[in-house]
Design an enzyme around this catalytic site. Structure first.
Site, mmCIF file in Angstrom:
data_model
loop_
_atom_site.group_PDB
_atom_site.id
_atom_site.type_symbol
_atom_site.label_atom_id
_atom_site.label_comp_id
_atom_site.label_asym_id
_atom_site.label_seq_id
_atom_site.Cartn_x
_atom_site.Cartn_y
_atom_site.Cartn_z
ATOM 1 C CB THR A 145 -0.921 -0.005 1.236
ATOM 2 O OG1 THR A 145 -1.690 -1.203 1.193
ATOM 3 C CG2 THR A 145 -1.857 1.195 1.226
ATOM 4 C CD GLU A 191 -4.355 -8.979 -1.759
ATOM 5 O OE1 GLU A 191 -3.742 -9.372 -2.755
ATOM 6 O OE2 GLU A 191 -5.566 -9.235 -1.569
ATOM 7 C CD GLU A 249 -3.131 -9.403 9.800
ATOM 8 O OE1 GLU A 249 -3.204 -9.855 10.950
ATOM 9 O OE2 GLU A 249 -2.362 -8.498 9.465
ATOM 10 N N GLY A 255 -17.367 -1.499 19.023
ATOM 11 C CA GLY A 255 -16.445 -2.200 19.910
ATOM 12 C C GLY A 255 -15.477 -1.237 20.557
ATOM 13 C CB CYS A 292 -4.567 -2.499 6.939
ATOM 14 S SG CYS A 292 -3.568 -3.676 6.041
ATOM 15 C CE LYS A 324 -8.704 -9.909 11.008
ATOM 16 N NZ LYS A 324 -9.346 -9.657 9.744
HETATM 17 C C1 UDX Z 1 -8.314 -4.614 6.712
HETATM 18 C C2 UDX Z 1 -9.226 -4.540 5.461
HETATM 19 O O1 UDX Z 1 -10.493 -5.136 5.795
HETATM 20 C C3 UDX Z 1 -8.577 -5.244 4.291
HETATM 21 O O2 UDX Z 1 -9.388 -5.083 3.118
HETATM 22 C C4 UDX Z 1 -7.200 -4.617 4.037
HETATM 23 O O3 UDX Z 1 -6.540 -5.297 2.986
HETATM 24 C C5 UDX Z 1 -6.343 -4.664 5.300
HETATM 25 O O4 UDX Z 1 -7.051 -4.034 6.381
HETATM 26 P P1 UDX Z 1 -7.641 -6.445 8.529
HETATM 27 O O5 UDX Z 1 -6.791 -5.385 9.147
HETATM 28 O O6 UDX Z 1 -7.056 -7.808 8.339
HETATM 29 O O7 UDX Z 1 -8.151 -5.986 7.071
HETATM 30 O O8 UDX Z 1 -8.926 -6.638 9.451
HETATM 31 P P2 UDX Z 1 -10.490 -6.287 9.434
HETATM 32 O O9 UDX Z 1 -11.264 -7.545 9.521
HETATM 33 O O10 UDX Z 1 -10.861 -5.351 8.362
HETATM 34 O O11 UDX Z 1 -10.632 -5.565 10.851
HETATM 35 C C6 UDX Z 1 -9.865 -4.419 11.191
HETATM 36 C C7 UDX Z 1 -10.219 -3.943 12.577
HETATM 37 O O12 UDX Z 1 -11.525 -3.387 12.600
HETATM 38 C C8 UDX Z 1 -10.199 -5.025 13.657
HETATM 39 O O13 UDX Z 1 -9.584 -4.503 14.815
HETATM 40 C C9 UDX Z 1 -11.666 -5.307 13.912
HETATM 41 O O14 UDX Z 1 -11.901 -5.750 15.221
HETATM 42 C C10 UDX Z 1 -12.272 -3.938 13.671
HETATM 43 N N1 UDX Z 1 -13.686 -3.972 13.272
HETATM 44 C C11 UDX Z 1 -14.046 -4.532 12.080
HETATM 45 C C12 UDX Z 1 -14.644 -3.381 14.078
HETATM 46 O O15 UDX Z 1 -14.340 -2.855 15.153
HETATM 47 N N2 UDX Z 1 -15.955 -3.385 13.670
HETATM 48 C C13 UDX Z 1 -16.353 -3.933 12.489
HETATM 49 O O16 UDX Z 1 -17.559 -3.883 12.185
HETATM 50 C C14 UDX Z 1 -15.378 -4.529 11.682
#
Ligand code: UDX
Length: 448
Positions: free
Chosen positions: A121, A144, A148, A248, A255, A315
């Site tokens: 990125t 991408e 995760e 939350g 990311c 997460k």
């Molecule tokens: C994210 C993007 O979703 C992905 O497309 C990008 O490539 C990388 O960043 P990731 O960091 O793996 O992916 O996790 P994601 O499932 O998106 O969750 C990120 C954070 O947001 C976590 O801490 C999760 O707990 C939080 N979250 C997610 C919330 O608090 N509420 C939600 O509704 C969704």
């Protein structure tokens, strides 16, 4: 290019390892390079250095098609398409640190027939600058979007594949399209700067959705509404959508925090103040700290109190603790004089490094024994099936702060717990709530 290409992957972190092993699964010969010799040795020996569902099986199954090396020359010899997957962590200024990308570019100075496919990125404008520097090299931006915990599935079944190329690099973009076409997602062909912006804007928008629902949750607490009901009612509007509306104790990971800050700084560097993202970041930081007030409401001063953190990863289904809410919580709790314990099913090793001052426990049960409060930080499925009735008797004070609205408030209250969720009024109805959504999502990810 033949249907089964030789592919090079530069940087074997989360994105790089998933990219390499998924392309191998699709039948390509993949050469993956990293400067970390220990990591490459481990991968050669069949040890996968990350906790990511499905990845160890893919690496094992495709050993014949996967070559791991520390020599960039191996990749240049073997492959036409070079996927750059090095990380771009934030600098002190909040900009993206491009030093690893620059190191890759200088390694490729011979250019030749290669196509550099940027998956890291990077700020909008990076591709154009690299292209100017290396006129011989074809350049394609292919951001991408994998998450995760479900990275393999996200790679294999993408919603869309964004391919950005500038005039002159169309045939290179065609080559990239060819390797992604079997995956079936919609292909978005665009210019390099727009592709770079799509990635940053998508992550910033998702983070904005989370901070928005977190603020709604905070207002719900003031007015006696239940945010789980509010999110459900909002999400059924197709224009809004139900995903990323789970409130939350803040988003974390490698990311969102980095990319939101990088987009804000990218705008700032051009003289534009991206006000909305400033608030998104601040709301997220404050959200992690609101737990403290909830604890104090029940316990008064936290000095000397034993607080158990259930889950430490940012997460579930990952051992990644980068920017995890547990880090801020542990520091705030220590600041108030509390004694902090923690348990995570898989993040013990990073926790030992990042949270040396907390007592790490081998199970949720041992973390809760004698505790004055439990904070559910990460919605690991196993926490939903704990024998909470039995655990109540082992705690000094039966208080649970459910930082992800993951547990069943009715069951916990019936078991004699004081239960505090996020944005849920006491005794609120529980139909169709985010607990069910979160549990369903966690189960889905697990079964992939
Ligand atoms: C994210 C993007 O979703 C992905 O497309 C990008 O490539 C990388 O960043 P990731 O960091 O793996 O992916 O996790 P994601 O499932 O998106 O969750 C990120 C954070 O947001 C976590 O801490 C999760 O707990 C939080 N979250 C997610 C919330 O608090 N509420 C939600 O509704 C969704």
């Amino acid at each position: 290019m033949s249907e089964q290409a030789n592919i090079g992957v530069i940087g074997v972190g989360w994105v790089g390892l998933v990219t390499a092993s998924c392309f191998a699964e699709l039948g390509h010969q993949v050469t993956a390079v990293d400067i970390d010799a220990a990591k490459i040795d481990a991968l050669r020996a069949g040890d996968v250095p990350i906790h990511e569902p499905g990845i160890a099986d893919l690496v094992e199954r495709n050993r014949e098609r996967l070559r791991f090396t520390t020599a960039i020359a191996d990749v240049l010899d073997d492959a036409l398409l070079l996927f750059c997957c090095v990380d771009t962590p934030p600098t002190y200024s909040g900009d993206a640190d491009l030093s690893r990308v620059q190191a890759v570019v200088s390694e490729l100075s011979s250019g030749g027939e290669h196509v550099l496919v940027m998956k890291s990125t990077v700020p909008a404008g990076t591709g154009a600058a690299i292209r100017r520097e290396m006129a011989d090299l074809a350049y394609v931006s292919c951001p991408e979007f994998l998450k995760e915990g479900s990275a393999v599935d996200d790679f294999m079944r993408p919603d869309r594949v964004v391919i950005g190329a500038d005039p002159g690099d169309d045939s290179a973009a065609d080559e990239v399209e060819e390797v992604y076409r079997p995956l079936g997602g919609e292909i978005v062909r665009t210019d390099v700067a727009s592709a770079e912006m799509i990635k940053l804007a998508a992550n910033a928008f998702l983070a904005t959705k989370i901070s928005f629902i977190n603020e709604i949750a905070n207002v719900c607490e003031e007015v006696g509404a239940d945010v789980t009901e509010v999110a459900r009612g909002m999400g059924l509007d197709k224009r809004i959508g139900s995903s990323f509306l789970r409130p939350g104790i803040g988003y974390g990971g490698s990311c969102f925090p980095k990319d939101v800050s990088a987009l804000k700084m990218l705008a700032g560097n051009t003289g534009y103040h991206f006000q909305l993202l400033t608030s998104v970041i601040e709301v997220n930081e404050l959200q992690k700290r609101r737990v403290m007030k909830k604890l104090e409401k029940h316990l008064g001063s936290l000095a000397g109190k034993k607080v158990a953190l259930l889950g430490l990863a940012f997460k579930p289904n990952t051992d990644d603790m980068r920017e995890a809410s547990s880090l801020v919580l542990a520091a705030r709790l220590h600041g108030e004089g509390a004694k902090v314990r923690g348990y995570d099913p898989v993040a013990e090793a990073p926790a030992r490094e990042l949270l040396p001052s907390i007592e790490l426990c081998a199970s949720a049960e041992s973390a809760l024994e004698g505790a004055d409060a439990a904070i559910l930080v990460t919605e690991w499925p196993e926490f939903a099936t704990l024998d909470w009735e039995a655990l109540r008797a082992t705690m000094a004070t039966p208080l649970i702060i459910d930082g992800r609205n993951f547990l069943d408030p009715g069951r916990l209250r019936d078991a004699g717990f004081a239960y505090e969720g996020i944005g849920r009024s006491d005794g609120a109805r529980e139909t169709g709530d985010t607990r069910e959504q979160a549990q369903a999502e966690a189960a889905k990810t697990r079964s992939r």
